[in-house]
Motif scaffolding. Structure first.
Motif, PDB file in Angstrom:
ATOM      1  N   LYS A  52       0.837  -1.197   0.000  1.00 40.09           N
ATOM      2  CA  LYS A  52       0.000   0.000   0.000  1.00 40.09           C
ATOM      3  C   LYS A  52       0.872   1.248   0.000  1.00 40.09           C
ATOM      4  O   LYS A  52       2.064   1.186   0.303  1.00 40.09           O
ATOM      5  CB  LYS A  52      -0.913   0.022   1.241  1.00 40.09           C
ATOM      6  N   LYS A  53       0.266   2.363  -0.355  1.00 43.53           N
ATOM      7  CA  LYS A  53       0.969   3.633  -0.349  1.00 43.53           C
ATOM      8  C   LYS A  53       0.268   4.608   0.592  1.00 43.53           C
ATOM      9  O   LYS A  53      -0.952   4.589   0.725  1.00 43.53           O
ATOM     10  CB  LYS A  53       1.039   4.233  -1.755  1.00 43.53           C
ATOM     11  N   GLY A  54       1.061   5.457   1.231  1.00 48.52           N
ATOM     12  CA  GLY A  54       0.495   6.469   2.116  1.00 48.52           C
ATOM     13  C   GLY A  54       1.349   7.722   2.085  1.00 48.52           C
ATOM     14  O   GLY A  54       2.539   7.669   1.782  1.00 48.52           O
ATOM     15  N   SER A  55       0.736   8.838   2.399  1.00 49.67           N
ATOM     16  CA  SER A  55       1.437  10.120   2.400  1.00 49.67           C
ATOM     17  C   SER A  55       1.769  10.518   3.837  1.00 49.67           C
ATOM     18  O   SER A  55       0.871  10.753   4.651  1.00 49.67           O
ATOM     19  CB  SER A  55       0.556  11.197   1.749  1.00 49.67           C
ATOM     20  N   PHE A  56       3.077  10.563   4.165  1.00 43.69           N
ATOM     21  CA  PHE A  56       3.524  10.892   5.510  1.00 43.69           C
ATOM     22  C   PHE A  56       4.622  11.942   5.483  1.00 43.69           C
ATOM     23  O   PHE A  56       5.470  11.941   4.589  1.00 43.69           O
ATOM     24  CB  PHE A  56       4.102   9.659   6.220  1.00 43.69           C
ATOM     25  N   GLU A  57       4.604  12.799   6.496  1.00 44.92           N
ATOM     26  CA  GLU A  57       5.680  13.751   6.722  1.00 44.92           C
ATOM     27  C   GLU A  57       5.813  13.940   8.220  1.00 44.92           C
ATOM     28  O   GLU A  57       4.808  13.918   8.947  1.00 44.92           O
ATOM     29  CB  GLU A  57       5.370  15.084   6.050  1.00 44.92           C
ATOM     30  N   GLY A  58       7.048  14.076   8.717  1.00 44.16           N
ATOM     31  CA  GLY A  58       7.256  14.241  10.144  1.00 44.16           C
ATOM     32  C   GLY A  58       7.862  15.596  10.468  1.00 44.16           C
ATOM     33  O   GLY A  58       8.899  15.961   9.905  1.00 44.16           O
ATOM     34  N   LEU A  59       7.212  16.352  11.366  1.00 40.86           N
ATOM     35  CA  LEU A  59       7.654  17.712  11.688  1.00 40.86           C
ATOM     36  C   LEU A  59       7.456  17.987  13.176  1.00 40.86           C
ATOM     37  O   LEU A  59       6.813  17.214  13.890  1.00 40.86           O
ATOM     38  CB  LEU A  59       6.857  18.734  10.870  1.00 40.86           C
TER      39      LEU A  59
END
Length: 239
Positions: A52-59
């Motif tokens: 599966k694909k997912g959109s993640f960003e960590g800030l």
């Protein structure tokens, strides 16, 4: 939508990040930006391992909140004040969602052989450890958060009673009801739609924000029932 999950490195935050990431852009927020970035990479690898694909960003929390449409507070009650203070300067038209539950471990009095005994919480022989709801002076965590936020920021409370371990295990099908509290109907509708984006979660309007204490207090009850009856993580279903 862009959803910032503050406390997204914890179990409940992780579960929502994994479940929502296939339909929305997820921003993992933490006091430590490096830790948030590492979590985002871990969640991405987990989904890739499942094909599966997912959109993640960590800030960091402040930047995550600034970029989001919805800000989910998946944090411990003792961190509420400092986190709200951090993100308030960047709040404009976001919807803030409280998943916060004020609870503590306590000891209970049991009656073995008809004799009253006070049992220390660390004594597992009597299964004496339990969680209790520590109701804030403001009525609930959500109501206290409302007092800390700027008056024009919309606040909704919900998702308190979802078992974290089940939520983050994508091999499991969920079957729970989610009680949503808030005083702004448009905001509640947005959060109800986000709830319904996760298969087999059903959103239910539980009334105004002032009803949040009733929903928050269910969480320690569910944990206690699960622990004392050797049950898997327990959730809520209204029938």
């Amino acid at each position: 939508m862009k959803i910032a999950i503050l406390g997204g490195t914890g179990h409940i935050g992780k579960g929502f990040a994994l479940r929502w990431s296939q339909k929305h852009d997820i921003i993992i927020g933490s006091r430590n930006a490096e830790r948030a970035s590492s979590a985002a990479k871990e969640y991405r690898r987990m989904l890739e391992g499942l094909g599966k694909k997912g959109s993640f960003e960590g800030l960091d929390n402040k930047t995550a909140a600034q970029m989001a449409d919805v800000v989910l507070l998946a944090i411990k009650y003792r961190h509420v004040s400092s986190v709200i203070e951090t993100i308030t300067p960047v709040l404009h038209d976001q919807i803030v969602v409280s998943v916060v539950v004020p609870m503590e471990k306590d000891s209970c009095c049991i009656v073995p052989d008809a004799k009253h005994m006070e049992v220390d919480v660390r004594d597992s022989a009597y299964n004496a450890e339990y969680f209790c709801y520590t109701q804030p002076a403001g009525g609930s965590a959500a109501e206290e958060i409302a007092q800390l936020l700027p008056q024009d920021i919309r606040l909704v409370s919900g998702f308190h009673n979802v078992p974290a371990k089940h939520l983050e295990d994508l091999s499991l099908e969920l079957d729970y009801d989610i009680a949503i509290c808030g005083n702004d109907m448009a905001s509640k509708e947005v959060i109800c739609k986000l709830t319904d984006d996760i298969p087999n979660l059903r959103s239910l309007d539980a009334g105004p924000l002032e009803a949040s204490s009733m929903i928050e207090s269910l969480t320690p009850l569910l944990i206690n029932i699960a622990a004392r009856n050797n049950m898997d993580d327990v959730g809520v279903k209204f029938i």
